[in-house]
Design an enzyme around this catalytic site. Structure first.
Site, PDB file in Angstrom:
ATOM      1  N   GLU A 260       0.878  -1.170   0.000  1.00 43.75           N
ATOM      2  CA  GLU A 260       0.000   0.000   0.000  1.00 43.75           C
ATOM      3  C   GLU A 260       0.912   1.216   0.000  1.00 43.75           C
ATOM      4  OE1 GLU A 260      -3.033  -0.122  -0.492  1.00 43.75           O
ATOM      5  OE2 GLU A 260      -3.805  -2.036   0.211  1.00 43.75           O
ATOM      6  N   CYS A 294      -1.877   9.101   2.759  1.00 47.58           N
ATOM      7  CA  CYS A 294      -1.422   8.583   1.462  1.00 47.58           C
ATOM      8  C   CYS A 294      -2.403   8.886   0.339  1.00 47.58           C
ATOM      9  CB  CYS A 294      -1.176   7.082   1.547  1.00 47.58           C
ATOM     10  SG  CYS A 294      -2.627   6.105   1.983  1.00 47.58           S
TER      11      CYS A 294
END
Length: 518
Positions: A260, A294
């Site tokens: 990720e 993110c």
């Protein structure tokens, strides 16, 4: 332990390094609010002994066959409920730890750290029995006379390497999927969030036996020792640069990975957008957790015809959410802080570089190193070669890029690495569809930011530079499971296809090949 020039160790050092650069005088320092609450650099947690890492891993690996046979639905449910109860019991400590590490407001901790994990547990408990059930596979002509099914089984022992920006949620969220799939797990929290790291270690140790779930605290040496072990799955959350090195380390043992990562997630504000709603959504998505997210909007392409109105709405949204002045923002309880002095220097340096090259400061820019406060900042006319436009910002700094031609924007997005998220604000369905169809990203938000992370019936993950694999819900369960195919012969005439290939057998094979080749 590997030598200091080991490329894997160097990458892990970049991920975990809690040291800060030497203070540098800031040229043309901006007015800053008075520091009412100086924030000392967090002290890194002590390294867990390397011998303990090997021992814990070996105990988990030795127990894998028994877990595969005995960790049935009821026991997995018990593990998930135990984790949920431990989180509820520790809520006050979780809130305090994240306030210490990142200055996070209590509601933001509940919304972005605790709630996603508890929602993941509840969703998993609701659907786990169905996910675990072997699935029948439809027959095919060439497999006539057989019965096929797919059995999900635990991969074995998983390593979860979590980042500092959401140090609670991104440590325990993947653990939910690992437990649901029947695995043992070791969690490596980030040393940049030491209070949360210690809390996760305590919570896990009180909830689970150490040969089932264990937390390995520490720095570079601990991370290196873990990367050297042959885990059955590795789940890493962090930057694309470090993700490449983690994948290289996993390749030593052919360990499958879920990465990720991140990247520069663009926003497109079209002429048909609801500008007030767009400004609020973008401000929240960008400045929550002080931009250290993110999937935060990285930069905004705004149609030139609505740019002035959008800027006005954006400034109003920032004022309403966080305060009208930098003093109010710094004194308020709704805005987080930069995680470390090193990242503070990096972000303020990016702003200074852009302004020195002619960027216009639309909002914010004020900062205070003592408290690691950096005001919500918006800039226009940023040079395309500036660091703000080349690197993932990962902080509360938002460049605006006016555009006249949507095709040009799409071309610019496609010219760069594939982002983790892409956001579109518009009401024109044709333009929205064109953007979705002509770009590639991990996910897309239409007239919304961040919220797709919370949707547990959607996979969450990147593509290319922004990640490998998917998490959340059934996708998380599958990431930590091996989907084992099982084929059973019921009445298949398999002998008719075995050597010697003469006479009727050869004719039968030629006939089958012709039928399948049509």
């Amino acid at each position: 332990m590997a030598q200091q020039d080991d490329p894997i160790e160097a990458a892990v050092a970049e991920m975990l390094d809690g040291s800060t650069a030497e203070p540098v005088p800031e040229a043309g320092a901006k007015p800053a609010p008075k520091p009412a609450d100086p924030r000392p650099e967090p002290a890194a947690p002590a390294d867990v002994p390397l011998a303990a890492i090997t021992a814990r891993f070996q105990a988990m690996a030795d127990g894998a066959p028994a877990r595969r046979a005995g960790l049935d639905y009821a026991r997995r449910v018990t593990a998930l409920k135990t984790l949920s109860a431990a989180i509820r019991k520790s809520e006050a400590e979780i809130i305090a730890a994240l306030a210490e590490d990142l200055g996070k407001p209590e509601p933001e901790v509940r919304l972005t750290e605790i709630m996603p994990v508890q929602a993941e547990i509840a969703h998993t408990l609701k659907h786990l029995k169905r996910w675990m059930r072997p699935k029948r596979a439809r027959g095919t002509l060439i497999a006539f006379g057989t019965r096929a099914r797919i059995r999900p089984e635990p991969k074995g022992t998983a390593l979860i390497v979590s980042p500092w920006n959401y140090p609670f949620g991104l440590a325990l969220g993947p653990l939910v999927s690992a437990l649901a799939a029947g695995n043992a797990a070791i969690i490596k929290p980030s040393e940049l969030a030491p209070a949360t790291s210690a809390l996760v270690a305590r919570l896990v140790s009180e909830a689970f036996a150490p040969d089932f779930v264990w937390v390995a605290e520490g720095g570079v040496g601990v991370a290196q020792a873990l990367m050297d072990l042959p885990f059955d799955h590795l789940f890493f959350t962090g930057s694309p640069e470090v993700g490449r090195k983690v994948m290289a380390a996993a390749a030593r043992h052919l360990t499958p990975v879920t990465l990720e990562l991140g990247g520069k997630s663009p926003v497109i504000v079209g002429e048909g957008a609801d500008l007030k709603a767009a400004a609020r959504a973008i401000a929240w998505g960008k400045f929550a957790n002080a931009g250290q997210t993110c999937i935060a909007p990285d930069h905004v392409y705004v149609a030139r015809g609505v740019e002035k109105r959008f800027v006005a709405e954006l400034k109003a949204a920032i004022a309403k959410m966080y305060g009208r002045t930098p003093e109010a923002q710094a004194a308020g309880r709704d805005y987080a802080r930069i995680v470390s002095g090193r990242h503070f220097v990096r972000l303020t340096g990016m702003i200074d570089e852009a302004c020195a090259a002619g960027a216009e400061l639309v909002a914010g820019g004020e900062s205070d190193r003592a408290t690691r406060f950096l005001a919500p900042t918006v800039l226009r006319n940023v040079n395309p070669g500036a660091a703000l436009m080349r690197e993932e910002i990962f902080g509360p700094v938002l460049p605006l890029v006016p555009f006249d031609d949507l095709d040009g924007v799409i071309a610019r997005i496609n010219a760069g690495p594939k982002p983790l998220a892409l956001y579109v604000f518009d009401k024109d369905r044709a333009r929205i569809e064109a953007i979705c169809a002509q770009t590639s990203s991990g996910g897309v938000g239409i007239n919304v930011t961040l919220a797709h992370y919370m949707h547990l019936n959607l996979p969450f993950g990147g593509i290319g530079n922004s990640g490998i694999g998917a998490a959340h819900g059934e996708w998380g369960f599958r990431a930590f499971s091996h989907e084992k195919p099982v084929l059973e012969n019921r009445f298949a005439p398999l002998g008719g296809f075995m050597p010697p290939y003469r006479g009727m057998k050869a004719r039968r094979i030629r006939l089958m090949a012709r039928i399948l080749g049509r």
